[in-house]
Design a protein around this motif. Structure first.
Motif, PDB file in Angstrom:
ATOM      1  N   ALA A   1      -3.076  44.462  -0.556  1.00 18.76           N
ATOM      2  CA  ALA A   1      -2.301  45.613  -0.088  1.00 18.76           C
ATOM      3  C   ALA A   1      -0.823  45.236  -0.077  1.00 18.76           C
ATOM      4  CB  ALA A   1      -2.765  46.031   1.300  1.00 18.76           C
ATOM      5  N   GLN A   2      -0.156  45.471  -1.186  1.00 17.06           N
ATOM      6  CA  GLN A   2       1.260  45.151  -1.350  1.00 17.06           C
ATOM      7  C   GLN A   2       1.798  45.956  -2.522  1.00 17.06           C
ATOM      8  OE1 GLN A   2       0.444  40.917  -2.487  1.00 17.06           O
ATOM      9  NE2 GLN A   2       1.697  41.410  -4.281  1.00 17.06           N
ATOM     10  N   SER A   3       3.090  45.864  -2.744  1.00 12.83           N
ATOM     11  CA  SER A   3       3.679  46.557  -3.886  1.00 12.83           C
ATOM     12  C   SER A   3       3.530  45.705  -5.140  1.00 12.83           C
ATOM     13  CB  SER A   3       5.156  46.858  -3.621  1.00 12.83           C
ATOM     14  OG  SER A   3       5.885  45.650  -3.442  1.00 12.83           O
ATOM     15  N   TYR A   4       3.450  46.377  -6.289  1.00 14.45           N
ATOM     16  CA  TYR A   4       3.338  45.708  -7.580  1.00 14.45           C
ATOM     17  C   TYR A   4       4.318  46.343  -8.562  1.00 14.45           C
ATOM     18  CZ  TYR A   4      -1.046  43.663  -5.940  1.00 14.45           C
ATOM     19  OH  TYR A   4      -1.987  42.978  -5.231  1.00 14.45           O
TER      20      TYR A   4
END
Length: 242
Positions: free
Chosen positions: A39-42
């Motif tokens: 659960a993080q930005s890519y």
């Protein structure tokens, strides 16, 4: 002297997750399992379609290559833009390499479509562009088939793309563009799976469909019309959240 169709953008696809929750194309076989994501930005880059080529009585303008689409996650996945279609008297007037290769123009001494799956990955992200045979130009390569060779009575069709239902609806993407009409073969090449049709003797080429990575149709010398742009790419991420 018709121009070659644009190559479809590189097509890369993971399988339909461990439970096989949606239908994948024949290319959805690698990696063997879905990629893990946290659960993080890519960073995601969606590549634009290639610029259209143009017919010219002395020398035509080749189609431009498409731009890469990239997902930078636990594994970076790059789909290479499709190769531009060749145009007359461009020494050589062959199609350019790319995710799928562009088709060759009908031009004396020109025979080769651009090389697909460039740079190479496994499974292949695309196929070669179509060659010139007789009086016809070649269609751009697609995700699952090479571009058609041009010959009487029609110019080369774009190679077939690939169909996946990752977005809930079976959708074809990364088809090659059809070759433009020549003075001797006046029917433009057909296309499917997001690719654009080649320019006919009495009309204009069709652009690749937006967000499919489809190659643009080649320019028609019979109508003295320009080719059409490729469709921009797309990156689709589907994940299990509970």
């Amino acid at each position: 002297v018709g121009s070659g169709g644009g190559g479809g953008g590189g097509y890369r696809e993971s399988p339909g997750a461990a439970a096989g929750c949606y239908a994948v194309s024949p290319l959805g076989t690698s990696p063997a399992v879905a990629l893990p994501v946290a659960a993080q930005s890519y960073p995601v880059t969606v590549g634009g379609g290639g610029t259209p080529g143009a017919y010219g009585p002395s020398a035509g303008t080749p189609g431009g290559d498409g731009c890469n689409s990239v997902f930078a996650g636990s594994s970076t996945i790059t789909s290479t833009g499709g190769g531009g279609g060749g145009a007359r008297l461009n020494s050589p007037a062959n199609g350019r390499p790319g995710g799928s290769g562009g088709g060759t123009a009908y031009d004396p001494g020109t025979t080769a479509g651009g090389t697909g799956n460039t740079p190479p990955v496994n499974p292949p992200q695309g196929n070669d562009g179509g060659n010139r045979t007789g009086d016809g130009a070649g269609g751009g390569g697609g995700a699952t088939a090479v571009g058609g060779a041009g010959s009487t009575p029609t110019n080369g069709p774009g190679g077939a793309g690939a169909t996946s239902a990752i977005n809930g609806t079976p959708t074809g993407r990364s088809g090659g563009g059809g070759a433009g009409a020549t003075s001797a073969v006046t029917t433009g090449g057909t296309a499917t799976d997001g690719g654009g049709a080649g320019g006919p003797a009495s009309g204009s080429a069709t652009a690749g469909t937006a967000n499919t990575g489809g190659g643009g149709g080649g320019a028609s010398s019979a109508a003295n019309n320009a080719g059409a742009a490729g469709g921009g790419g797309i990156v689709i991420i589907r994940y299990k959240f509970q």
